[in-house]
Design an enzyme around this catalytic site. Sequence first.
Site, PDB file in Angstrom:
ATOM      1  N   GLU A 198      20.047  -0.808  39.281  1.00 17.58           N
ATOM      2  CA  GLU A 198      19.526  -1.539  40.434  1.00 17.58           C
ATOM      3  C   GLU A 198      18.679  -2.716  39.979  1.00 17.58           C
ATOM      4  O   GLU A 198      18.040  -2.660  38.924  1.00 17.58           O
ATOM      5  CB  GLU A 198      18.692  -0.590  41.299  1.00 17.58           C
ATOM      6  CG  GLU A 198      19.576   0.486  41.910  1.00 17.58           C
ATOM      7  CD  GLU A 198      18.817   1.541  42.708  1.00 17.58           C
ATOM      8  OE1 GLU A 198      19.411   2.066  43.648  1.00 17.58           O
ATOM      9  OE2 GLU A 198      17.659   1.840  42.393  1.00 17.58           O
TER      10      GLU A 198
ATOM     11  N   CYS B 279      13.478  -8.549  39.520  1.00 16.60           N
ATOM     12  CA  CYS B 279      13.082  -7.370  38.747  1.00 16.60           C
ATOM     13  C   CYS B 279      14.386  -6.730  38.253  1.00 16.60           C
ATOM     14  O   CYS B 279      15.196  -6.269  39.063  1.00 16.60           O
ATOM     15  CB  CYS B 279      12.309  -6.434  39.668  1.00 16.60           C
ATOM     16  SG  CYS B 279      11.900  -4.864  38.913  1.00 16.60           S
TER      17      CYS B 279
ATOM     18  N   CYS C  72      16.723   6.219  31.705  1.00 15.39           N
ATOM     19  CA  CYS C  72      15.632   5.894  30.778  1.00 15.39           C
ATOM     20  C   CYS C  72      15.405   7.071  29.839  1.00 15.39           C
ATOM     21  O   CYS C  72      15.537   8.223  30.240  1.00 15.39           O
ATOM     22  CB  CYS C  72      14.354   5.599  31.563  1.00 15.39           C
ATOM     23  SG  CYS C  72      13.025   4.924  30.543  1.00 15.39           S
TER      24      CYS C  72
ATOM     25  N   CYS D 226       8.148   9.435  31.840  1.00 20.28           N
ATOM     26  CA  CYS D 226       6.979   9.247  32.702  1.00 20.28           C
ATOM     27  C   CYS D 226       7.150  10.145  33.935  1.00 20.28           C
ATOM     28  O   CYS D 226       8.140  10.039  34.658  1.00 20.28           O
ATOM     29  CB  CYS D 226       6.844   7.784  33.118  1.00 20.28           C
ATOM     30  SG  CYS D 226       6.748   6.671  31.701  1.00 20.28           S
TER      31      CYS D 226
ATOM     32  N   CYS E  48       7.865   8.659  37.603  1.00 23.08           N
ATOM     33  CA  CYS E  48       8.874   7.614  37.804  1.00 23.08           C
ATOM     34  C   CYS E  48      10.242   8.224  38.119  1.00 23.08           C
ATOM     35  O   CYS E  48      10.691   9.153  37.446  1.00 23.08           O
ATOM     36  CB  CYS E  48       8.963   6.756  36.545  1.00 23.08           C
ATOM     37  SG  CYS E  48      10.219   5.463  36.659  1.00 23.08           S
TER      38      CYS E  48
ATOM     39  N   CYS F 247       8.453  -0.338  42.649  1.00 23.86           N
ATOM     40  CA  CYS F 247       8.316   0.153  41.265  1.00 23.86           C
ATOM     41  C   CYS F 247       8.473   1.663  41.194  1.00 23.86           C
ATOM     42  O   CYS F 247       7.854   2.388  41.957  1.00 23.86           O
ATOM     43  CB  CYS F 247       6.923  -0.134  40.723  1.00 23.86           C
ATOM     44  SG  CYS F 247       6.652  -1.816  40.265  1.00 23.86           S
TER      45      CYS F 247
HETATM   46  N1  SAH Z   1       9.766   1.071  31.215  1.00 22.27           N
HETATM   47  C1  SAH Z   1       9.043  -0.091  31.569  1.00 22.27           C
HETATM   48  C2  SAH Z   1       9.600  -0.839  32.760  1.00 22.27           C
HETATM   49  C3  SAH Z   1      10.035  -0.034  33.949  1.00 22.27           C
HETATM   50  S1  SAH Z   1       8.799   0.666  34.983  1.00 22.27           S
HETATM   51  C4  SAH Z   1       7.586   0.237  31.783  1.00 22.27           C
HETATM   52  O1  SAH Z   1       7.234   1.400  31.734  1.00 22.27           O
HETATM   53  O2  SAH Z   1       6.785  -0.665  31.942  1.00 22.27           O
HETATM   54  C5  SAH Z   1       8.066  -0.676  35.804  1.00 22.27           C
HETATM   55  C6  SAH Z   1       6.671  -0.370  36.322  1.00 22.27           C
HETATM   56  O3  SAH Z   1       6.725   0.573  37.402  1.00 22.27           O
HETATM   57  C7  SAH Z   1       5.781   0.276  35.277  1.00 22.27           C
HETATM   58  O4  SAH Z   1       4.515  -0.308  35.298  1.00 22.27           O
HETATM   59  C8  SAH Z   1       5.705   1.704  35.749  1.00 22.27           C
HETATM   60  O5  SAH Z   1       4.584   2.357  35.263  1.00 22.27           O
HETATM   61  C9  SAH Z   1       5.707   1.533  37.237  1.00 22.27           C
HETATM   62  N2  SAH Z   1       6.067   2.738  37.981  1.00 22.27           N
HETATM   63  C10 SAH Z   1       6.864   3.754  37.595  1.00 22.27           C
HETATM   64  N3  SAH Z   1       6.958   4.681  38.565  1.00 22.27           N
HETATM   65  C11 SAH Z   1       6.183   4.239  39.593  1.00 22.27           C
HETATM   66  C12 SAH Z   1       5.895   4.739  40.902  1.00 22.27           C
HETATM   67  N4  SAH Z   1       6.424   5.874  41.349  1.00 22.27           N
HETATM   68  N5  SAH Z   1       5.081   4.006  41.682  1.00 22.27           N
HETATM   69  C13 SAH Z   1       4.571   2.825  41.269  1.00 22.27           C
HETATM   70  N6  SAH Z   1       4.822   2.298  40.059  1.00 22.27           N
HETATM   71  C14 SAH Z   1       5.622   2.996  39.224  1.00 22.27           C
END
Ligand code: SAH
Length: 347
Positions: A94, A107, A114, A118, A121, A339
Amino acid sequence: MKDKKKDIRALTKEQLQKFFVSEGDKSFRGTQVYEWLWNKAAHSFDDMTNISKETRQMLKDNFVINHIRVDRMQRSSDGTIKNAVKLHDSLTVESVLIPTKTRTTACVSSQVGCSLDCQFCATAKLKRMRNLNPDEIYDQVVAIDNESRLYFDRPLSNIVFMGMGEPLMNYNNVMKAVEKITSPEGLGMSPKRITISTSGVPKMIKKLADDEAKIKLAVSLHSARNEVRTQIMPFNETFPLEDLREALEYWYSKTKSRITYEYIVWKDINDTREDAQALVRFCKYVPCKVNLIEYNPIDDGNFQQAPSKATDMYQDMLERNGITVTVRRSRGKDIDAACGQLANKSA
Ligand code: SAH
């Protein structure tokens, strides 16, 4: 035999020129085709109108153009657009178009799924299936640039690698895509308008500094205390904050480019004064700013956004210590485009 045709965009310009010479044509033909493939983002050999029919047929006999297809486009009430992007092997990623008054930001995704874990996420739940190729990253940018021109009457202005995947775990392809995006033979965008967001892979941050890519760096920090960070981002066990700090110091010494820390404040996880103090200390290592971002719930409900008084406490403490902080509101929540929500429902 048919399936064995090579993706023509895996070739460099020089390789393409050599190919034409080996076919008894001029190397200039390679330059023309290269321009069609990248600058004009052609998805079919038949689009190449200044190339003869015979040459186009010869190209079709030898190559394919493995372009992406925007399978489904959703528009949010706030103007955000989410593209479900079908890859040539039917996997899906996406990408999101985020409009503001003056800018359009793309974006983009760097991997299918991935490899990091995390806990908050949605993409992490998918596991990593494969890396995206440079042309698949490039195509996402082109698709959003087209949508920006169509719906907002202006070209794309910024790119963030904050879609699915960890860009620094697909380093070579991401950098090749950046090279194409910034090259005058591609989209000719300034690298300063590109942000790579990483959860913090120290070795690759150093490599990025060494490679002098001139892009901006964002780090998803979310906690400046190892015991907390490891709980929510388990790979922190392997790459603890001390290593991240050292890599970021190296990055700044080489690039003099300020780092952005992305940070979510969650209830009962990182909402105490001690957590905020740890962040303030971490922010003193390298020139930086902090984006306090809103949590976008994913379906399992283990994490909850802390009440605004916790975010206010963070903001206050950071500001009193002279650290720039912005509080970011989510965009495109109603279409799961915010995000961390990518792949929440469309997978
Ligand atoms: N792997 C990279 C890029 C993808 S995530 C990274 O970790 O930076 C992009 C952003 O979204 C990151 O800052 C991540 O911490 C944030 N993110 C992930 N899950 C989220 C959620 N459920 N709500 C808000 N931000 C989130």
